[in-house]
Design a protein around this motif. Structure first.
Motif, PDB file in Angstrom:
ATOM      1  N   GLY A   1      54.330  17.508  25.470  1.00 28.17           N
ATOM      2  CA  GLY A   1      54.024  18.578  26.003  1.00 28.17           C
ATOM      3  C   GLY A   1      54.284  19.834  26.328  1.00 28.17           C
ATOM      4  O   GLY A   1      54.519  21.023  26.664  1.00 28.17           O
ATOM      5  N   LYS A   2      55.888  19.503  27.165  1.00 29.57           N
ATOM      6  CA  LYS A   2      57.532  19.934  27.087  1.00 29.57           C
ATOM      7  C   LYS A   2      57.632  21.315  26.634  1.00 29.57           C
ATOM      8  O   LYS A   2      57.381  22.697  26.209  1.00 29.57           O
ATOM      9  N   GLU A   3      57.781  20.467  25.273  1.00 28.70           N
ATOM     10  CA  GLU A   3      58.348  22.182  24.031  1.00 28.70           C
ATOM     11  C   GLU A   3      57.340  22.398  23.454  1.00 28.70           C
ATOM     12  O   GLU A   3      57.196  23.942  23.229  1.00 28.70           O
ATOM     13  N   ASP A   4      55.753  21.941  23.929  1.00 26.93           N
ATOM     14  CA  ASP A   4      54.498  23.230  23.368  1.00 26.93           C
ATOM     15  C   ASP A   4      54.118  24.495  25.040  1.00 26.93           C
ATOM     16  O   ASP A   4      54.022  25.564  24.695  1.00 26.93           O
ATOM     17  N   ARG A   5      54.924  23.696  26.651  1.00 33.70           N
ATOM     18  CA  ARG A   5      55.028  25.056  27.481  1.00 33.70           C
ATOM     19  C   ARG A   5      55.816  26.335  27.168  1.00 33.70           C
ATOM     20  O   ARG A   5      55.350  26.701  26.984  1.00 33.70           O
ATOM     21  N   ASN A   6      56.699  25.648  26.528  1.00 35.81           N
ATOM     22  CA  ASN A   6      57.867  26.969  25.885  1.00 35.81           C
ATOM     23  C   ASN A   6      56.835  27.796  24.500  1.00 35.81           C
ATOM     24  O   ASN A   6      56.725  29.390  24.632  1.00 35.81           O
ATOM     25  N   SER A   7      56.028  27.097  24.106  1.00 39.02           N
ATOM     26  CA  SER A   7      55.031  27.832  22.685  1.00 39.02           C
ATOM     27  C   SER A   7      53.915  29.083  23.376  1.00 39.02           C
ATOM     28  O   SER A   7      53.416  29.202  22.857  1.00 39.02           O
ATOM     29  N   HIS A   8      53.920  28.350  24.181  1.00 34.12           N
ATOM     30  CA  HIS A   8      52.826  28.953  24.899  1.00 34.12           C
ATOM     31  C   HIS A   8      51.444  28.729  24.339  1.00 34.12           C
ATOM     32  O   HIS A   8      50.068  29.066  24.766  1.00 34.12           O
ATOM     33  N   ASN A   9      51.707  27.479  23.899  1.00 32.62           N
ATOM     34  CA  ASN A   9      49.518  27.038  23.286  1.00 32.62           C
ATOM     35  C   ASN A   9      49.687  26.063  23.700  1.00 32.62           C
ATOM     36  O   ASN A   9      49.678  24.552  24.331  1.00 32.62           O
ATOM     37  N   LEU A  10      48.325  26.726  24.995  1.00 32.51           N
ATOM     38  CA  LEU A  10      47.871  25.892  26.176  1.00 32.51           C
ATOM     39  C   LEU A  10      47.027  24.588  25.367  1.00 32.51           C
ATOM     40  O   LEU A  10      47.046  23.625  25.875  1.00 32.51           O
ATOM     41  N   GLU A  11      46.623  24.998  24.436  1.00 31.18           N
ATOM     42  CA  GLU A  11      45.548  23.947  23.822  1.00 31.18           C
ATOM     43  C   GLU A  11      46.881  22.450  23.705  1.00 31.18           C
ATOM     44  O   GLU A  11      46.660  20.979  23.177  1.00 31.18           O
ATOM     45  N   LEU A  12      47.698  22.483  23.036  1.00 27.34           N
ATOM     46  CA  LEU A  12      48.771  21.941  21.978  1.00 27.34           C
ATOM     47  C   LEU A  12      49.222  21.007  23.506  1.00 27.34           C
ATOM     48  O   LEU A  12      49.081  19.988  23.397  1.00 27.34           O
ATOM     49  N   ARG A  13      49.775  21.874  24.254  1.00 25.06           N
ATOM     50  CA  ARG A  13      50.374  21.227  25.918  1.00 25.06           C
ATOM     51  C   ARG A  13      49.396  20.240  26.348  1.00 25.06           C
ATOM     52  O   ARG A  13      49.392  18.952  26.793  1.00 25.06           O
TER      53      ARG A  13
END
Length: 168
Positions: A95-107
């Protein structure tokens, strides 16, 4: 007609047992086959090593295999609450890594899986402090994100939930 005869054999050099198919008889022939059964402790250790090495996908696979085998053999879930907590930690990192990619659904999906895993851990072992702390940290992170979107009532609720988790 097929005939099977199974036995369990203990290896002298280890505590590992092997399930052995002693005989198999059908139209194709006769033979002996071995099926290895890896002890759950080794599966858990493998998953931890993979997790520490940064192979999160491999660790999750090993933890999921552990859970599948434990469920199939009716192992008391209290004995492996750490598996759920470790899986929660992996999902939280995703979730932290996905936060960096700005992909809300994955996060959100990763955070939801992390919360579920931590909740499973504390359901089976309420004294598992690291799961409570990680659950509180997830809720605080949610509160921080909600604060950025100006939903103040949800921020306050998240802070109260985090406090409640830490008090346990």
């Amino acid at each position: 007609i097929c005939k099977f005869r199974w036995t369990t054999v203990r290896r002298p050099a280890s505590s590992q047992s092997t399930l052995v198919l002693l005989s198999f008889n059908d139209e194709d022939g006769f033979g002996q086959y071995e099926i290895e059964e890896t002890p759950l402790s080794e599966t858990f250790q493998k998953a931890v090593v993979l997790q520490r090495a940064g192979d999160r996908a491999g660790a999750l696979d090993a933890y999921q295999h552990f859970l599948k085998v434990a469920h199939a053999h009716d192992v008391d879930p209290m004995l492996y609450a750490e598996v759920h907590a470790n899986m929660g930690a992996i999902y939280a990192m995703q979730g932290k890594e996905d936060r960096n990619s700005h992909n809300l659904e994955l996060r959100l999906r990763a955070r939801s899986k992390a919360k579920e895993a931590f909740m499973e851990a504390v359901k089976y072992r309420p004294s598992l402090g690291n799961a409570w702390v990680n659950l509180a940290l997830l809720v605080l992170a949610e509160g921080k994100e909600l604060g950025e979107s100006s939903e103040q009532s949800k921020v306050k609720e998240s802070l109260q939930d985090a406090r409640r988790y830490c008090i346990r």
